[in-house]
Design an enzyme around this catalytic site. Structure first.
Site, PDB file in Angstrom:
ATOM      1  N   SER A 284       0.871  -1.327  -0.025  1.00  0.00           N
ATOM      2  CA  SER A 284      -0.015   0.013  -0.129  1.00  0.00           C
ATOM      3  C   SER A 284       0.835   1.423   0.172  1.00  0.00           C
ATOM      4  O   SER A 284       2.029   1.247   0.624  1.00  0.00           O
ATOM      5  CB  SER A 284      -0.789   0.153   1.074  1.00  0.00           C
ATOM      6  N   ASP A 285       0.378   2.449  -0.619  1.00  0.00           N
ATOM      7  CA  ASP A 285       0.709   3.530  -0.364  1.00  0.00           C
ATOM      8  C   ASP A 285       0.443   4.115   1.125  1.00  0.00           C
ATOM      9  O   ASP A 285      -0.263   3.553   1.572  1.00  0.00           O
ATOM     10  CB  ASP A 285       0.394   4.609  -1.182  1.00  0.00           C
ATOM     11  N   TYR A 286       1.354   4.762   1.449  1.00  0.00           N
ATOM     12  CA  TYR A 286       1.323   5.082   2.997  1.00  0.00           C
ATOM     13  C   TYR A 286      -0.268   5.670   3.391  1.00  0.00           C
ATOM     14  O   TYR A 286      -0.533   6.513   2.917  1.00  0.00           O
ATOM     15  CB  TYR A 286       2.101   6.222   3.399  1.00  0.00           C
ATOM     16  N   MET A 287      -0.768   4.776   4.396  1.00  0.00           N
ATOM     17  CA  MET A 287      -2.053   4.951   4.777  1.00  0.00           C
ATOM     18  C   MET A 287      -3.164   4.966   3.943  1.00  0.00           C
ATOM     19  O   MET A 287      -4.283   5.153   4.254  1.00  0.00           O
ATOM     20  CB  MET A 287      -1.936   6.453   5.591  1.00  0.00           C
ATOM     21  N   ALA A 288      -3.021   4.240   2.841  1.00  0.00           N
ATOM     22  CA  ALA A 288      -3.882   4.187   1.687  1.00  0.00           C
ATOM     23  C   ALA A 288      -5.108   3.199   2.175  1.00  0.00           C
ATOM     24  O   ALA A 288      -6.265   3.354   1.523  1.00  0.00           O
ATOM     25  CB  ALA A 288      -3.079   3.833   0.333  1.00  0.00           C
TER      26      ALA A 288
END
Length: 418
Positions: A284-288
């Site tokens: 995942s992209d950060y916090m996605a």
């Protein structure tokens, strides 16, 4: 105490698939879920090094990844290597199964770390039209990252940038799918290397169409026709998977036609795995993942966000344990999330940990670090790329070349006196 019992998964002579199967069978639910998550370096370490109390609280069941070992701290290369060893020693000797962690960092235009070689921005690197320089650059990045214990790089950016309002254009290879493909393949070859046990996982991002956001706004929806999606935006990713054996992919924050990329089974499973044959990790992209709840308003809570992402094919949550934490555990126990989904992603994670040599070579040599940081050869390469990246748009009044009779030249910017 170091573990002395020898299980099949610890036997380097066995095929990776057999080792993964043996290890997976021994893992509890808590240990499996721990592999799906990551921890910021500052969640488990302080100014003195690994904080044992924090480690015992947060990674007692193991850990999938460490986030930004170098980029999330101000440590120099030698201290970074020593901290990497402390983390791996804890995981190997003080967790039940002794599974090392993948450690990831940013490396778009150089390893983003104190003391590492700083290369030109990627849009400048693209202007060289020289894929051999890209590959030489990422060979340097690979050596520096592996020297300090980092195995996973969050690059290259394979977005096609055609809207100058979009704020991340400088991270891309530009507007042309063919140039982006050729440069992206060179980037991946240099970073991953021929022998993955000595390489760094490359991450193709942002999957897909992130740069085509409405109004050039970050995270905004993209409006892309099916043909344009295939021929322009997906093309560099497809080549990266099929030709360069890309090890990981990061879905984008935004949505396409109302579907967030981070919960798109069509992208992460139907196209990426079933059509292209991708065998790596989707991170995942950060916090996605939690953004499916708090930004896209698609998920009703964190457990539902985890259900949507994991079911669609998102293997790993970065940068820290959130949706893939306690809420995921409870959803599995309640029968809302199949154990099959957990096992599928853990199997992929373990396979890459074996492939990139973590079990046989979990530690690095701090005494060998200085030899691969800030060398004359590396500086010369960065200078060559910088020179070849320059583009003359207009030579008004034949200003160039500058006459040797000039008394002085102003050099302006934060590195002007470097």
């Amino acid at each position: 105490m170091a573990k002395t019992l020898i299980y099949p998964y610890q036997d380097a002579a066995l095929p990776v698939e057999q080792r993964v199967g043996d290890l997976l069978r021994r893992m509890t639910l808590e240990e499996k879920v721990a592999q799906l998550g990551s921890r910021w370096i500052y969640e488990i370490a302080d100014e003195r090094g690994l904080n044992r109390e924090w480690a015992q609280q947060r990674i007692a069941h193991g850990l999938g990844q460490v986030t930004r070992l170098a980029g999330g701290s101000s440590l120099g290369p030698i201290e970074t290597a020593k901290l990497a060893n402390q983390i791996q020693k804890f995981l190997i000797e003080e967790t039940r199964l002794g599974i090392p962690a993948l450690i990831h960092d940013e490396c778009c235009s150089g390893f983003l770390a104190n003391g590492a070689t700083n290369f030109p921005q990627i849009i400048g690197v693209a202007s060289t039209w020289a894929p051999e320089l890209v590959e030489a650059m990422t060979r340097v990045i690979r050596r520096q990252m592996r020297a300090v214990g980092v195995h996973h790089g969050l690059a290259p950016v394979l977005d096609i940038a055609r809207d100058p309002r979009w704020g991340r254009t400088e991270e891309t290879f530009g507007e042309d799918p063919y140039l982006t493909t050729v440069m992206g393949l060179a980037y991946i070859r240099g970073l991953q290397g021929d022998d993955w046990s000595e390489g760094v996982m490359a991450t193709g991002k942002h999957f897909v169409g992130y740069s085509a956001a409405e109004g050039g706004l970050n995270w905004a929806p993209a409006h892309i026709t099916a043909r344009e999606l295939r021929e322009v935006y997906l093309a560099p990713f497809e080549a990266a998977v099929r030709v360069a054996r890309l090890a990981s992919i990061m879905p984008a924050y935004h949505e396409i036609d109302g579907e967030p990329c981070s919960s798109s089974r069509r992208l992460m499973t139907d196209i990426l795995r079933d059509e292209w044959g991708f065998e790596g990790l989707v991170v995942s992209d950060y916090m996605a993942i939690d953004q499916l709840r708090n930004y896209h308003k698609l998920a009703r809570d964190k457990a539902h966000a985890a259900h949507l992402a994991l079911g669609a094919g998102m293997d790993v949550e970065l940068p820290s344990v959130d949706a893939y934490g306690q809420s995921l555990l409870e959803a599995v126990v309640a029968g809302d999330i199949p154990m099959e989904w957990i096992d599928r992603s853990v199997r992929r994670i373990l396979t890459l940990k074996f492939a990139f040599g973590l079990f046989e070579s979990p530690y690095v040599d701090p005494d060998a670090v200085s030899a691969v940081f800030d060398t004359e050869e590396q500086r010369n390469l960065a200078r060559e790329i910088a020179r070849k990246s320059l583009v003359l748009l207009k030579n008004e009044g034949n200003l160039l070349p500058l006459p040797k009779t000039l008394a002085s030249i102003a050099v302006i910017g934060p590195n002007a006196d470097s």
